[in-house]
Design a protein around this motif. Sequence first.
Motif, short mmCIF file in Angstrom:
data_model
loop_
_atom_site.label_atom_id
_atom_site.label_comp_id
_atom_site.label_asym_id
_atom_site.label_seq_id
_atom_site.Cartn_x
_atom_site.Cartn_y
_atom_site.Cartn_z
N LEU A 176 39.13 21.18 35.99
CA LEU A 176 38.26 21.49 37.12
C LEU A 176 37.08 22.35 36.62
O LEU A 176 37.16 22.95 35.56
CB LEU A 176 39.03 22.25 38.21
CG LEU A 176 40.12 21.45 38.94
CD1 LEU A 176 40.95 22.38 39.83
CD2 LEU A 176 39.50 20.33 39.77
N PRO A 177 35.98 22.43 37.40
CA PRO A 177 34.83 23.23 36.97
C PRO A 177 35.20 24.71 36.81
O PRO A 177 35.90 25.27 37.65
CB PRO A 177 33.81 23.04 38.09
CG PRO A 177 34.23 21.79 38.80
CD PRO A 177 35.72 21.72 38.67
N ILE A 178 34.71 25.33 35.75
CA ILE A 178 35.08 26.70 35.39
C ILE A 178 33.83 27.52 35.16
O ILE A 178 32.81 27.01 34.69
CB ILE A 178 35.92 26.70 34.08
CG1 ILE A 178 37.21 25.91 34.26
CG2 ILE A 178 36.21 28.12 33.60
CD1 ILE A 178 38.14 26.48 35.29
N TRP A 179 33.87 28.81 35.49
CA TRP A 179 32.87 29.76 35.00
C TRP A 179 33.59 31.04 34.63
O TRP A 179 34.73 31.27 35.05
CB TRP A 179 31.74 30.02 35.99
CG TRP A 179 32.15 30.56 37.32
CD1 TRP A 179 32.13 29.90 38.50
CD2 TRP A 179 32.65 31.86 37.63
NE1 TRP A 179 32.59 30.70 39.51
CE2 TRP A 179 32.91 31.92 39.01
CE3 TRP A 179 32.90 33.01 36.87
CZ2 TRP A 179 33.41 33.04 39.65
CZ3 TRP A 179 33.41 34.14 37.51
CH2 TRP A 179 33.64 34.14 38.88
N LEU A 180 32.91 31.89 33.85
CA LEU A 180 33.51 33.15 33.41
C LEU A 180 32.47 34.27 33.52
O LEU A 180 31.38 34.16 32.98
CB LEU A 180 34.01 33.03 31.97
CG LEU A 180 34.81 34.19 31.37
CD1 LEU A 180 35.72 33.70 30.25
CD2 LEU A 180 33.90 35.30 30.83
N ASN A 181 32.82 35.33 34.26
CA ASN A 181 32.01 36.54 34.36
C ASN A 181 32.72 37.68 33.63
O ASN A 181 33.94 37.69 33.52
CB ASN A 181 31.81 36.97 35.81
CG ASN A 181 30.89 36.04 36.59
OD1 ASN A 181 30.24 35.17 36.03
ND2 ASN A 181 30.86 36.23 37.90
N VAL A 182 31.95 38.67 33.19
CA VAL A 182 32.49 39.90 32.60
C VAL A 182 32.02 41.07 33.45
O VAL A 182 30.83 41.18 33.78
CB VAL A 182 32.01 40.10 31.15
CG1 VAL A 182 32.64 41.35 30.56
CG2 VAL A 182 32.35 38.89 30.30
N TYR A 183 32.95 41.97 33.82
CA TYR A 183 32.63 43.12 34.65
C TYR A 183 32.85 44.41 33.85
O TYR A 183 33.89 44.56 33.20
CB TYR A 183 33.48 43.13 35.92
CG TYR A 183 33.13 41.99 36.85
CD1 TYR A 183 32.23 42.18 37.91
CD2 TYR A 183 33.66 40.73 36.67
CE1 TYR A 183 31.88 41.14 38.75
CE2 TYR A 183 33.33 39.67 37.51
CZ TYR A 183 32.44 39.89 38.55
OH TYR A 183 32.09 38.85 39.38
N LEU A 184 31.87 45.30 33.93
CA LEU A 184 31.85 46.52 33.12
C LEU A 184 31.75 47.73 34.03
O LEU A 184 30.79 47.86 34.80
CB LEU A 184 30.63 46.50 32.18
CG LEU A 184 30.32 45.18 31.46
CD1 LEU A 184 28.96 45.24 30.80
CD2 LEU A 184 31.41 44.87 30.45
#
Length: 328
Positions: free
Chosen positions: A148-156
């Motif tokens: 399935l469609p995926i995205w990845l964020n990074v939180y700081l």
Amino acid sequence: GPPPSLDATEAALSSIRAAPAESSAPAPHEPLASAPWRHAFSTLVSHRAFVSDGFGEVAFKLEEHWEFAVGAFTMEDVARDVTLLPPQFVASGMRHQGGVYNQPFAAGFSFADVDTRMDSATVVMLNAGFLVPKLASISLAMLEATGLPIWLNVYLSKPGLATSTQLHTDAQDVVLVQCTGRKRWRVYRPPPPGKTPSLDPFARGKGTDHMEFVEEDLLIDTVMEPGQVLYIPAGYPHTTDTLLEPVEDEVASQPSVHLTVGVDSHIWSLSYAHLRQHALTRAGQPAALSDGAPVSALPLPQWLRLHAPLPFGFLSARHLAAGGGGGA
């Protein structure tokens, strides 16, 4: 028999063992660093409890630690890679005219600008999985596991933020993996959509829409430690902070860095609700319920079931059939 209770379901989901054994070797030609991510994601999303009762339905925190995720992405990585992102993909929340909005960085920003903004707010590297090589392999591991469609964020987030993100909902089903530092998460049962029929249940708490805390709807209140994993379905309200009980250890002084790996079913209309709406529209029929009421009038359990994401791997069916891999 009767369906399992929510407590029993959450216990079954929390006890899933997805991390690879220490001695497990990567497949031939597989990068060493991505091997445990591939194993963990594929084991999690193919687990019977997750497929039948978890995905899109129940928030839970895994009991096990993913040791390979500890330090997998750190502030040193951020310093090296954050400027690979265009400025509109690096942002922090800000209050403006009674609302909460993402404030992107300006062109030519530096890591020093990010570090300064982190003194008062959480900074997010949006879509980092598309642009940062170290994270692209993690995104690819989830893409191959789910189909399935995926995205990845990074939180700081630096320690001591009373609110690092306000109470809100998102359109993605997400797996959160803590890499460094600690962060407190509170996850709530979704409010009935019929109470606010003009608002998108998958985008509450943003802009000028302020969500109210309903303590009896609190499902999870936990502090994420490095290597811990939390799953939150789309539409489940959540809020975070780093204002934690003082602990004298190495982790306490680290900024919180976590990866949010999202499954974008709702963005791409890959839910049963979208299928229903599309089929009715093609047939020239209204998308309302049989009594004329809007879909948002459904009781919450039925609304959640209708808006469940389509199953993992459904896009592979035609390829399996063409290859003779299907059953009867």
